[in-house]
Design an enzyme around this catalytic site. Structure first.
Site, PDB file in Angstrom:
ATOM      1  N   GLN A 166       0.835  -1.207   0.000  1.00 37.81           N
ATOM      2  CA  GLN A 166       0.000   0.000   0.000  1.00 37.81           C
ATOM      3  C   GLN A 166       0.870   1.258   0.000  1.00 37.81           C
ATOM      4  O   GLN A 166       0.592   2.219  -0.727  1.00 37.81           O
ATOM      5  CB  GLN A 166      -0.907  -0.021   1.246  1.00 37.81           C
ATOM      6  CG  GLN A 166      -2.090   0.920   1.163  1.00 37.81           C
ATOM      7  CD  GLN A 166      -3.087   0.514   0.088  1.00 37.81           C
ATOM      8  OE1 GLN A 166      -3.134  -0.639  -0.315  1.00 37.81           O
ATOM      9  NE2 GLN A 166      -3.832   1.468  -0.411  1.00 37.81           N
ATOM     10  N   ILE A 167       1.937   1.248   0.780  1.00 44.49           N
ATOM     11  CA  ILE A 167       2.830   2.409   0.861  1.00 44.49           C
ATOM     12  C   ILE A 167       3.549   2.636  -0.473  1.00 44.49           C
ATOM     13  O   ILE A 167       3.843   3.776  -0.837  1.00 44.49           O
ATOM     14  CB  ILE A 167       3.826   2.228   2.038  1.00 44.49           C
ATOM     15  CG1 ILE A 167       3.070   2.404   3.366  1.00 44.49           C
ATOM     16  CG2 ILE A 167       5.006   3.186   1.932  1.00 44.49           C
ATOM     17  CD1 ILE A 167       3.857   2.032   4.609  1.00 44.49           C
ATOM     18  N   HIS A 168       3.782   1.564  -1.213  1.00 47.14           N
ATOM     19  CA  HIS A 168       4.442   1.695  -2.523  1.00 47.14           C
ATOM     20  C   HIS A 168       3.463   2.069  -3.634  1.00 47.14           C
ATOM     21  O   HIS A 168       3.895   2.316  -4.767  1.00 47.14           O
ATOM     22  CB  HIS A 168       5.138   0.386  -2.904  1.00 47.14           C
ATOM     23  CG  HIS A 168       6.451   0.182  -2.223  1.00 47.14           C
ATOM     24  ND1 HIS A 168       6.557  -0.211  -0.921  1.00 47.14           N
ATOM     25  CD2 HIS A 168       7.726   0.313  -2.676  1.00 47.14           C
ATOM     26  CE1 HIS A 168       7.831  -0.318  -0.591  1.00 47.14           C
ATOM     27  NE2 HIS A 168       8.556   0.000  -1.632  1.00 47.14           N
ATOM     28  N   GLU A 223       0.782 -25.902   9.090  1.00 50.91           N
ATOM     29  CA  GLU A 223       1.238 -26.086  10.489  1.00 50.91           C
ATOM     30  C   GLU A 223       0.146 -25.688  11.476  1.00 50.91           C
ATOM     31  O   GLU A 223       0.431 -25.261  12.591  1.00 50.91           O
ATOM     32  CB  GLU A 223       2.521 -25.286  10.780  1.00 50.91           C
ATOM     33  CG  GLU A 223       3.708 -25.615   9.900  1.00 50.91           C
ATOM     34  CD  GLU A 223       4.209 -27.050  10.033  1.00 50.91           C
ATOM     35  OE1 GLU A 223       3.941 -27.677  11.082  1.00 50.91           O
ATOM     36  OE2 GLU A 223       4.830 -27.546   9.092  1.00 50.91           O
ATOM     37  N   THR A 225      -4.027 -24.055  11.155  1.00 47.77           N
ATOM     38  CA  THR A 225      -4.598 -22.764  10.731  1.00 47.77           C
ATOM     39  C   THR A 225      -4.634 -21.783  11.919  1.00 47.77           C
ATOM     40  O   THR A 225      -4.514 -22.186  13.079  1.00 47.77           O
ATOM     41  CB  THR A 225      -6.034 -22.953  10.203  1.00 47.77           C
ATOM     42  OG1 THR A 225      -6.852 -23.463  11.265  1.00 47.77           O
ATOM     43  CG2 THR A 225      -6.064 -23.907   9.012  1.00 47.77           C
ATOM     44  N   SER A 226      -4.874 -20.515  11.604  1.00 46.84           N
ATOM     45  CA  SER A 226      -4.983 -19.506  12.670  1.00 46.84           C
ATOM     46  C   SER A 226      -6.094 -19.879  13.654  1.00 46.84           C
ATOM     47  O   SER A 226      -5.966 -19.644  14.866  1.00 46.84           O
ATOM     48  CB  SER A 226      -5.270 -18.127  12.063  1.00 46.84           C
ATOM     49  OG  SER A 226      -4.155 -17.670  11.346  1.00 46.84           O
TER      50      SER A 226
HETATM   51  C1  LIG Z   1       1.057 -25.431   0.071  1.00 46.55           C
HETATM   52  C2  LIG Z   1       0.687 -26.379   1.166  1.00 46.55           C
HETATM   53  C3  LIG Z   1       1.630 -27.290   1.627  1.00 46.55           C
HETATM   54  C4  LIG Z   1       1.339 -28.179   2.648  1.00 46.55           C
HETATM   55  N1  LIG Z   1       2.301 -29.032   3.087  1.00 46.55           N
HETATM   56  C5  LIG Z   1       2.012 -29.918   4.043  1.00 46.55           C
HETATM   57  C6  LIG Z   1       3.000 -30.847   4.512  1.00 46.55           C
HETATM   58  O1  LIG Z   1       4.141 -30.849   4.034  1.00 46.55           O
HETATM   59  N2  LIG Z   1       2.671 -31.727   5.475  1.00 46.55           N
HETATM   60  C7  LIG Z   1       1.416 -31.766   6.014  1.00 46.55           C
HETATM   61  O2  LIG Z   1       1.154 -32.582   6.875  1.00 46.55           O
HETATM   62  N3  LIG Z   1       0.455 -30.898   5.591  1.00 46.55           N
HETATM   63  C8  LIG Z   1       0.720 -29.980   4.632  1.00 46.55           C
HETATM   64  N4  LIG Z   1      -0.249 -29.106   4.213  1.00 46.55           N
HETATM   65  C9  LIG Z   1      -1.586 -29.231   4.752  1.00 46.55           C
HETATM   66  C10 LIG Z   1      -1.884 -28.197   5.807  1.00 46.55           C
HETATM   67  O3  LIG Z   1      -1.222 -28.504   7.016  1.00 46.55           O
HETATM   68  C11 LIG Z   1      -3.423 -28.156   5.957  1.00 46.55           C
HETATM   69  O4  LIG Z   1      -3.935 -27.553   4.787  1.00 46.55           O
HETATM   70  C12 LIG Z   1      -3.835 -27.378   7.206  1.00 46.55           C
HETATM   71  O5  LIG Z   1      -3.494 -28.064   8.377  1.00 46.55           O
HETATM   72  C13 LIG Z   1      -5.371 -27.140   7.225  1.00 46.55           C
HETATM   73  O6  LIG Z   1      -6.036 -28.352   7.048  1.00 46.55           O
HETATM   74  P1  LIG Z   1      -7.142 -28.478   5.892  1.00 46.55           P
HETATM   75  O7  LIG Z   1      -6.597 -27.928   4.634  1.00 46.55           O
HETATM   76  O8  LIG Z   1      -7.620 -29.891   5.910  1.00 46.55           O
HETATM   77  O9  LIG Z   1      -8.295 -27.484   6.358  1.00 46.55           O
HETATM   78  P2  LIG Z   1      -9.521 -27.861   7.301  1.00 46.55           P
HETATM   79  O10 LIG Z   1      -9.033 -28.553   8.543  1.00 46.55           O
HETATM   80  O11 LIG Z   1     -10.570 -28.514   6.488  1.00 46.55           O
HETATM   81  O12 LIG Z   1      -9.990 -26.396   7.700  1.00 46.55           O
HETATM   82  C14 LIG Z   1     -10.887 -25.620   6.884  1.00 46.55           C
HETATM   83  C15 LIG Z   1     -11.313 -24.410   7.702  1.00 46.55           C
HETATM   84  O13 LIG Z   1     -12.012 -24.837   8.880  1.00 46.55           O
HETATM   85  C16 LIG Z   1     -11.385 -24.311  10.031  1.00 46.55           C
HETATM   86  N5  LIG Z   1     -11.437 -25.276  11.142  1.00 46.55           N
HETATM   87  C17 LIG Z   1     -11.156 -26.602  11.086  1.00 46.55           C
HETATM   88  N6  LIG Z   1     -11.260 -27.144  12.300  1.00 46.55           N
HETATM   89  C18 LIG Z   1     -11.597 -26.135  13.146  1.00 46.55           C
HETATM   90  C19 LIG Z   1     -11.849 -26.062  14.552  1.00 46.55           C
HETATM   91  N7  LIG Z   1     -11.757 -27.125  15.345  1.00 46.55           N
HETATM   92  N8  LIG Z   1     -12.171 -24.861  15.080  1.00 46.55           N
HETATM   93  C20 LIG Z   1     -12.254 -23.761  14.286  1.00 46.55           C
HETATM   94  N9  LIG Z   1     -12.034 -23.780  12.961  1.00 46.55           N
HETATM   95  C21 LIG Z   1     -11.703 -24.942  12.408  1.00 46.55           C
HETATM   96  C22 LIG Z   1      -9.928 -24.064   9.624  1.00 46.55           C
HETATM   97  O14 LIG Z   1      -9.294 -23.111  10.463  1.00 46.55           O
HETATM   98  C23 LIG Z   1     -10.119 -23.566   8.187  1.00 46.55           C
HETATM   99  O15 LIG Z   1     -10.477 -22.207   8.201  1.00 46.55           O
HETATM  100  C24 LIG Z   1       0.040 -28.185   3.217  1.00 46.55           C
HETATM  101  C25 LIG Z   1      -0.905 -27.265   2.770  1.00 46.55           C
HETATM  102  C26 LIG Z   1      -0.607 -26.361   1.757  1.00 46.55           C
HETATM  103  C27 LIG Z   1      -1.648 -25.355   1.301  1.00 46.55           C
END
Ligand SMILES: Cc1cc2nc3c(=O)[nH]c(=O)nc-3n(C[C@H](O)[C@H](O)[C@H](O)COP(=O)(O)OP(=O)(O)OC[C@H]3O[C@@H](n4cnc5c(N)ncnc54)[C@H](O)[C@@H]3O)c2cc1C
Length: 156
Positions: free
Chosen positions: A109-111, A136, A138-139
């Site tokens: 945004q600054i750029h 690792e 999700t948030s």
């Molecule tokens: C580029 C890439 C590389 C990756 N590499 C690896 C790897 O090397 N090894 C590996 O093991 N995995 C890997 N992953 C997988 C990654 O760890 C998963 O995508 C991640 O843990 C989320 O799991 P999911 O995609 O099944 O999403 P989901 O678990 O289906 O989640 C979908 C949504 O629901 C929300 N949600 C799910 N459960 C809850 C809850 N209990 N409370 C609140 N919200 C929830 C999540 O926050 C998210 O917003 C990779 C993913 C990507 C995109």
């Protein structure tokens, strides 16, 4: 048999700290670009960094980066001491990944339009930052781990 989740959990904390650390480095780089550009780019007869709309962004970016760094350093130090908790590592991962997203976005945004050009690494940093809030854990999962540690002693 059927112990995969336990095995993965035993090293997930450390890898979350690795994610946090790499995010800090990229956020620092993006902030460095933003500061340099704000000091150099002139609009309306002055450096854009003199506009409060830009300077306040820089202040917030620097403050958030420092907060993320301190959380990460503390968690890493506790990891070395053997006293780290899941919540410590989740806080570091959550904060660092969200701060990287914010700083990458604000640096662009600054750029202005220049932030999207290939000559600078900002658009790449911004794009690469997106996955950090997903892998690792999700948030939302980090927030779940942190709140679980807060509620557990109260029986909830
Ligand atoms: C580029 C890439 C590389 C990756 N590499 C690896 C790897 O090397 N090894 C590996 O093991 N995995 C890997 N992953 C997988 C990654 O760890 C998963 O995508 C991640 O843990 C989320 O799991 P999911 O995609 O099944 O999403 P989901 O678990 O289906 O989640 C979908 C949504 O629901 C929300 N949600 C799910 N459960 C809850 C809850 N209990 N409370 C609140 N919200 C929830 C999540 O926050 C998210 O917003 C990779 C993913 C990507 C995109």
């Amino acid at each position: 048999m059927h112990k995969g989740f336990e095995v993965a959990n035993s090293w997930l904390g450390a890898t979350r700290l690795q994610v946090a650390s790499t995010c800090l480095g990229r956020a620092e780089r993006a902030l460095g670009h933003a500061i340099s550009y704000a000091a150099e780019r002139k609009q309306f007869g002055q450096q854009i960094g003199k506009f409060q709309g830009v300077s306040f962004k820089l202040a917030d970016m620097a403050m958030e980066l420092k907060a993320a760094e301190l959380l990460t350093r503390e968690a890493a130090w506790k990891y070395d001491q053997g006293t780290v908790t899941e919540a410590d590592m989740s806080m570091a991962k959550l904060k660092a990944t969200e701060v990287l997203a914010m700083i990458a976005d604000e640096a662009i945004q600054i750029h202005g339009g220049m932030g999207l050009m290939d000559e600078l690494p900002l658009e790449r940093i911004w794009r690469d930052a997106r996955v950090e809030r997903i892998w690792e854990g999700t948030s939302e999962i980090q927030r779940h781990i942190i709140s679980r540690e807060l509620l557990r002693p109260h029986g909830a």
